[in-house]
Write a protein that holds these residues in place. Sequence first.
Motif, short mmCIF file in Angstrom:
data_model
loop_
_atom_site.label_atom_id
_atom_site.label_comp_id
_atom_site.label_asym_id
_atom_site.label_seq_id
_atom_site.Cartn_x
_atom_site.Cartn_y
_atom_site.Cartn_z
N MET A 198 33.36 29.96 -8.70
CA MET A 198 34.22 29.62 -9.56
C MET A 198 34.65 28.32 -10.15
N SER A 243 38.96 33.74 -9.75
CA SER A 243 38.15 34.92 -9.93
C SER A 243 39.30 36.23 -10.55
N GLU A 299 41.83 31.32 -18.95
CA GLU A 299 41.58 31.33 -18.31
C GLU A 299 43.72 31.56 -17.16
N VAL A 343 34.63 37.36 -15.46
CA VAL A 343 33.31 36.72 -14.40
C VAL A 343 32.11 36.59 -15.78
#
Length: 865
Positions: free
Chosen positions: A1, A79, A169, A211
């Motif tokens: 992470m 994630s 993100e 990822v």
Amino acid sequence: MARRQRDRIDPTDRHPFGRRRFLQGAAATTAAAFPILRASSARAGGGCDLYDTPPSFMGVVPDPESVLGFPIGIDEEVSAADSNTYLQAVAAASDRVREALVGQSVDGRPIRYAVVGHPGNITVGGLEAIRQANLEIRDPETLQGRADELARTTPAFAWMTGNVHGSEESGADAALQLLYELADRDDCVVERILDELVIFVIPVQNPDGRVLDQRRNAYGFDLNRDFFARAQVETDDRVELMRTYPPVLLLDHHEFGYYRSFFPPNADPVHHEVPEQVMRQIDDLYGPAMARLFHRNDWPFFNGGIYDFLAPQFNDTGTSLGFNGVGMTLEVYNGSPMDRRFARQLGIQWACLWQLARNRRRVLRAWHDASVTAVEQGTAGKLEPNKRYFRPDLKVRTQVPTEPLRHYFVLDTPRTHDEVSILIRRLQRMDVDVYRLDEDTSLPDFHELGVPFTGNATPAIGKAVPAGTVWIPMAQRQKHWIQAVMGEQPYCPTHYTYGLSGWSFPLSMNLEAGSTSGKVNPSATLLPLEPVPAPPPIPQGAPTIGLYRMSSGGYAAESFGATQWLFDTYWNVPYMYLEADDIVGGGLDGIDVLVTPGGDWPTALRRLGDDGARSIRRWVRQGGRYVGYRGGGAKLAQALALTTAQFRDPVADVPGSLVRVELDRSSPLADGIGRWCWILFDDDDVVTEGPTVFPVRFPRGPRNGFFVSGLAFGERQLYGTPAVIDERSRNGRVVLMPSDPFSGGHMEGSRKILWNAIFGPNPPQDGRVDLEAFDRAAERARRAAFAEPSWPMAIRVSVASSDEDEVRRLLRRFRARFVVHHDGDVARFRIRNPRELTAEEHPWVNDLALGLQRSGIDVRAFSTP
């Protein structure tokens, strides 16, 4: 992470909630539950306020920390797997939430979504009833009274999407927090939102990119440039879900390299077919709501900038043109600590949902009106007028023609049958009705698409089209989408765009197509869904192919990755993956064709070293076939003295436009294509010297067939020059294309040139080659390759010569390296972009755009990767 170092909190970043309280519900929205709205709507309306209502939690849904082991939105990002885990945990605990699979990524990772609403709204039966009511509202044949009643009683579909770019993100994390609060809060804000809306939440659209911590998907595609082509499985599955539950609002959350956040109003240009109802909601409903949020919290932001609303390749424009819903791109600074990015994304979600909930009835009525207007316009043959929204005081550069356009016709010939099938299926899967003529039909005012013309009038001729011709009438609900993807011109109102400036499907597929203005009603059959076309058969005795990746930056990722996708999924072609070390180690042994997509050719030379360079030269001279394209692949051949062609940086500004090219029918490259084709020219190199005979060239002028769909300035530089080089190199052969033959997966016509370059025969040889003359010319080309800087993914700005000094001053502020070309009264700047960053990733390109805007500079063109 991923973990980020938290900075000291900026005092200008204060918000009215404590940090933990903000994470649990700073703002609110509302959604409906049944086709007949619940009585609680009235209770939740009066004194309820988004910002002043204390959030109240029932405590039945686990918060993210209890499931994932850390609090989200502070300093640790979830994630892709965490996101799915939490979606499933919330759905298991709450009767307000269902979760399901959108589909899978290229690498097989699941992409999950949640549906949020009152319990009765998200059962199988309840959701289907709401879906049918929404479809009835959207149906232009629904009577106005019935549409008004449904708008009064039916929840609307709102979509919250994040992480379409894998390295951006915070939108995904904020979407998970939003999901938690919608599922567990029982205060009037959430009750109102759930009374009025059903909300679809896709936190992670690009799990492979998340990822890998990269912008693009596993094939190097930018998924936010894929809406209209749907080449990638991630996009295709999501758009299919959107067709099932069409959004009236879609938020697409991003991050970028600029310290101030962006949200609409968008900059010009706006595509003329975006419904007026959509633009009014963006500019008058949602834009002010987000501005109030940011002013309330002293968060810096800007509107406009480089974020236009033109090409239907983006999630926001695709939503607006394809569904008549509001699509919006939101950007926050990627250099901020996680909690700041998270707070802005979450605040925007609440602010927009609250606005939609409070205005749901008005929005649904406008949604119906947009469909009715589309049919009325299509029946009358009227295109939406072109104008400027962000700067209405400025002149419109290209007006939309006023002559009627009522129908499109596409001839289904043996040469184009596969491409016609792709077109039919692509239109049908955006709910366009497509027909096939039952009999030969005379069209007295047929205008062939892409035919050059001068003046304001488009040439129209009488034409008899045969039975089997494909017919797309404009008089249907999807009229805006039809014109957006079928039109031969986007009629851009400005001198610049952010994305593509030309993309017409009939042209990019190299089809024989045209439009008519007359009222015709031919005998025709509505087509069922077209099946997926089979891949082309690989010829017997096919060559062994090597696919060479020359560098690792974004430029190479897009070009090389797209080639991998083409070989893997569309052509089903076997190949050998090669890098520099493989070539140095003898990897070319047994290879017949070396395919070299774009990349940074100086990096390739460094990685190859003398041994690798000699290996490629020796392999070509002994009979190998080198196929290079998109700048880097062609330029590397020049730097290795494999060709006599010299590729130079263009003076012309042609930023992502379709340009007509002429093929020599005697060339193997023309097999199955014909005399004409279209390429996507994106400020690519031009050939200034080289062979005297070439198989593909730009026509010598409009009267000879030269035509541009999209923006073009100084395009005379291209007249008569080679578009493809096909040259003997000792005993070998080089085929070089400065442009990308299948850019973004949607250039079905020009990628046939690539197929022929790989699988076709060698051209006939005319006598002996003067090897000494070839070597001298190839050496001159090699020296010329190093005479100007190689800057892949450069930023380009063209201004009036009188403004050159002011632009130089701005660029010096950013310590930018640049070169300037002069063409008459235009100064064209080519600005180094050493990390090959897109506009969203770049740290100061927004500052440059805003600086040009504030300075009143006469910008002739502005293009960014």
